[in-house]
Enzyme design. Structure first.
Site, PDB file in Angstrom:
ATOM      1  N   CYS A 199     -11.718   8.843  -7.288  1.00 29.05           N
ATOM      2  CA  CYS A 199     -10.444   9.444  -7.706  1.00 29.05           C
ATOM      3  C   CYS A 199      -9.561   8.527  -8.552  1.00 29.05           C
ATOM      4  CB  CYS A 199      -9.674   9.899  -6.478  1.00 29.05           C
ATOM      5  SG  CYS A 199     -10.645  10.989  -5.452  1.00 29.05           S
ATOM      6  N   THR A 234      -8.957  18.328  -8.824  1.00 29.54           N
ATOM      7  CA  THR A 234      -7.893  17.665  -9.580  1.00 29.54           C
ATOM      8  C   THR A 234      -8.025  18.093 -11.039  1.00 29.54           C
ATOM      9  OG1 THR A 234      -8.062  15.853  -8.056  1.00 29.54           O
ATOM     10  CG2 THR A 234      -6.938  15.389 -10.135  1.00 29.54           C
ATOM     11  N   ASN A 264      -1.746   9.932  -7.389  1.00 29.70           N
ATOM     12  CA  ASN A 264      -2.877   8.979  -7.433  1.00 29.70           C
ATOM     13  C   ASN A 264      -2.559   7.782  -8.329  1.00 29.70           C
ATOM     14  OD1 ASN A 264      -4.410  10.263  -5.582  1.00 29.70           O
ATOM     15  ND2 ASN A 264      -6.017  10.946  -6.979  1.00 29.70           N
TER      16      ASN A 264
HETATM   17  C1  UGA Z   1      -7.481   8.881  -2.888  1.00 32.32           C
HETATM   18  C2  UGA Z   1      -6.079   9.224  -2.368  1.00 32.32           C
HETATM   19  O1  UGA Z   1      -5.666   8.278  -1.389  1.00 32.32           O
HETATM   20  C3  UGA Z   1      -6.052  10.626  -1.756  1.00 32.32           C
HETATM   21  O2  UGA Z   1      -4.716  10.963  -1.381  1.00 32.32           O
HETATM   22  C4  UGA Z   1      -6.557  11.625  -2.810  1.00 32.32           C
HETATM   23  O3  UGA Z   1      -6.599  12.944  -2.288  1.00 32.32           O
HETATM   24  C5  UGA Z   1      -7.950  11.227  -3.250  1.00 32.32           C
HETATM   25  O4  UGA Z   1      -7.904   9.885  -3.797  1.00 32.32           O
HETATM   26  C6  UGA Z   1      -8.395  12.218  -4.290  1.00 32.32           C
HETATM   27  O5  UGA Z   1      -7.774  12.314  -5.342  1.00 32.32           O
HETATM   28  O6  UGA Z   1      -9.308  13.025  -3.994  1.00 32.32           O
HETATM   29  P1  UGA Z   1      -9.756   7.984  -1.755  1.00 32.32           P
HETATM   30  O7  UGA Z   1     -10.242   7.798  -3.158  1.00 32.32           O
HETATM   31  O8  UGA Z   1     -10.624   8.672  -0.776  1.00 32.32           O
HETATM   32  O9  UGA Z   1      -8.363   8.810  -1.759  1.00 32.32           O
HETATM   33  O10 UGA Z   1      -9.474   6.564  -1.161  1.00 32.32           O
HETATM   34  P2  UGA Z   1      -8.209   5.629  -0.827  1.00 32.32           P
HETATM   35  O11 UGA Z   1      -8.130   5.437   0.625  1.00 32.32           O
HETATM   36  O12 UGA Z   1      -6.998   6.103  -1.501  1.00 32.32           O
HETATM   37  O13 UGA Z   1      -8.698   4.257  -1.492  1.00 32.32           O
HETATM   38  C7  UGA Z   1      -8.919   4.137  -2.894  1.00 32.32           C
HETATM   39  C8  UGA Z   1      -9.184   2.705  -3.270  1.00 32.32           C
HETATM   40  O14 UGA Z   1      -8.012   1.904  -3.076  1.00 32.32           O
HETATM   41  C9  UGA Z   1     -10.267   2.030  -2.414  1.00 32.32           C
HETATM   42  O15 UGA Z   1     -11.056   1.209  -3.241  1.00 32.32           O
HETATM   43  C10 UGA Z   1      -9.479   1.205  -1.409  1.00 32.32           C
HETATM   44  O16 UGA Z   1     -10.186   0.103  -0.894  1.00 32.32           O
HETATM   45  C11 UGA Z   1      -8.309   0.770  -2.265  1.00 32.32           C
HETATM   46  N1  UGA Z   1      -7.100   0.402  -1.478  1.00 32.32           N
HETATM   47  C12 UGA Z   1      -6.410   1.344  -0.793  1.00 32.32           C
HETATM   48  C13 UGA Z   1      -6.670  -0.916  -1.492  1.00 32.32           C
HETATM   49  O17 UGA Z   1      -7.290  -1.798  -2.124  1.00 32.32           O
HETATM   50  N2  UGA Z   1      -5.534  -1.251  -0.814  1.00 32.32           N
HETATM   51  C14 UGA Z   1      -4.821  -0.326  -0.122  1.00 32.32           C
HETATM   52  O18 UGA Z   1      -3.771  -0.711   0.466  1.00 32.32           O
HETATM   53  C15 UGA Z   1      -5.268   0.994  -0.105  1.00 32.32           C
END
Ligand code: UGA
Length: 432
Positions: A263, A122, A211
């Site tokens: 991220c 990124t 993001n």
């Molecule tokens: C995130 C993005 O979803 C990816 O598309 C992106 O490629 C990645 O960052 C990156 O830039 O490399 P990630 O950090 O692995 O992925 O995790 P997520 O599943 O997006 O969750 C991020 C945070 O949001 C976590 O703390 C999760 O618990 C929280 N979250 C997610 C919620 O609290 N509610 C939701 O509905 C979804």
């Protein structure tokens, strides 16, 4: 095609392995000799479901290789992906691009014929322009293209996200690299992925905007959850009720603890900082960052209410401590704020995480790792469900705990409040 991934962290390793599985010859390069030796033995440095099997399969059939020799690997390849870290700079909110630019310098020394150099890490708007200038110091312009091809992989779902992406974004300023990359991604497009070709800067911004938007969506529902808690409404109903509107969409509307990971916290800060360089105020994202930073304090206040301000000497069991399920990643996990605070207040904490002991809590007073859910729950006054692992969804609280006054604080809303209440236990969720 012959590909080289520079950096075998999360992005480089997952993408490299998946590209090799699609039939390309891939060399994954890293400076870390130990990491490379381990990978050759099939020892994977990160926790990612399905990754080990794919590494073993493709290493065995020789489509995937590992090396510490960047020069040799670049010489052998047509497309080079830069997948090194872009952490937040110390004492600033912007991304530290030292590793990206030093990889660019190294690559420029080994360009013997036309090659495409891609930023998959990124990287902020205009990084590709800078990289192009660095490489052009050593290489004729006709012998290389610099392209932005951001990844959208989620930890824990990365293999599936790679193979079945919603979209592939390629940002290039020339026709030749556009044609080659469309070809590289054709197996995914034929499986249904949308392919978006933009100019280089647009692709760089798409990654940050995506993001930041997802972080905004989560923060939005978390704030609505705060209102639900005061008005006897279940936020799950609100998520469904608004999510069914196709303009809004149902995903990323799960209220919970503050968002974390490697991220969202980093990228929201970086996009604000980039915008400031262009004299643009991203006030919404600024407020998202602020709201998310305050979220752990809010949850701690609610905890105090749940425990009627009696936390001292209480036995608290934490189920899951990583920033989300299906990862061992602790970066910016809200447990890093919650657990030390409760320890300072005199609570006795046992935690269980399917990915094991966490060094982050090694020196935190009265915090112990438990080897099983059962051991962690034993003797607890309060159980906090901090991450949504499937392992936690069918816990038989009555079987594991004899405490009739047991309280469950379900920070991921994985249980039905009425079912827990039927067991005679006290239940608190988020926004319900
Ligand atoms: C995130 C993005 O979803 C990816 O598309 C992106 O490629 C990645 O960052 C990156 O830039 O490399 P990630 O950090 O692995 O992925 O995790 P997520 O599943 O997006 O969750 C991020 C945070 O949001 C976590 O703390 C999760 O618990 C929280 N979250 C997610 C919620 O609290 N509610 C939701 O509905 C979804």
């Amino acid at each position: 095609m012959k590909l080289c991934m520079i950096g075998t962290g999360y992005v480089g390793l997952v993408s490299g392995v998946c590209f090799s599985d699609l039939g390309n010859d891939v060399i994954c390069v890293d400076k870390d000799i130990n990491k490379i030796n381990n990978l050759k033995k099939g020892i994977i440095p990160i926790y990612e479901p399905g990754l080990e099997e794919l590494v073993l399969k493709n290493y065995k059939n020789k489509r995937l290789n590992f090396s510490t020799n960047l020069k040799e690997s670049v010489l052998k390849s047509d497309i080079i992906f830069i997948c090194v870290g872009t952490p937040t700079k110390k004492n600033s909110n912007s991304a530290d691009l030292t590793q990206v630019f030093s990889a660019g310098k190294e690559i420029s020394k080994s360009i013997n014929k036309y090659k495409i150099i891609i930023t998959k890490s990124t990287v902020p708007l205009t990084t590709g322009d800078e990289l192009e200038k660095i490489i052009a110091k050593k290489v004729k312009k006709k012998n290389f293209s610099v392209v932005s091809n951001p990844e959208f992989l989620r930890e824990g779902e990365a293999i599936r996200d790679f193979i079945y992406p919603d979209r592939v974004v390629v940002g290039s300023n020339d026709v030749k690299s556009r044609r080659i990359l469309k070809n590289l991604y054709s197996p995914l497009v034929s499986k249904g992925a949308k392919y978006l070709s933009t100019n280089r800067r647009a692709a760089e911004l798409i990654k940050y905007a995506a993001n930041a938007f997802l972080a905004t969506k989560i923060t939005f529902i978390n704030e609505i959850a705060n209102l639900c808690e005061k008005t006897e409404i279940d936020v799950e109903d609100i998520s469904i009720g608004i999510g069914l509107d196709k303009r809004i969409g149902s995903r990323f509307l799960r209220a919970g603890p503050a968002y974390g990971g490697s991220c969202f916290p980093k990228d929201t800060k970086a996009i604000v900082s980039t915008a400031e360089k262009f004299k643009t105020n991203l006030s919404i994202i600024k407020n998202v960052i602020k709201s998310n930073n305050n979220r752990s304090d809010l949850l701690l206040k609610r905890l105090a209410y749940i425990m009627r301000n009696k936390v001292k000497n209480k036995n608290i069991s934490f189920l899951g401590v990583t920033f989300k399920a299906n990862t061992d990643d602790m970066r910016d996990s809200s447990s890093l704020k919650l657990i030390p605070y409760l320890s300072r207040k005199g609570a006795k904490i046992k935690y269980y995480d399917p990915t094991g002991f966490k060094k982050e809590f090694k020196n935190v007073k009265n915090v112990k790792f438990s080897n099983s859910i059962q051991e962690s729950i034993k003797g607890s006054d309060l159980i906090i469900i901090h991450t949504e692992w499937n392992d936690f969804k069918s816990i038989n609280f009555k079987k594991f705990s004899k405490n009739k006054k047991l309280i469950i604080y379900d920070m991921r809303n994985i249980f039905s409040p009425s079912k827990i209440k039927k067991l005679g236990l006290k239940y608190f969720g988020i926004g319900r």
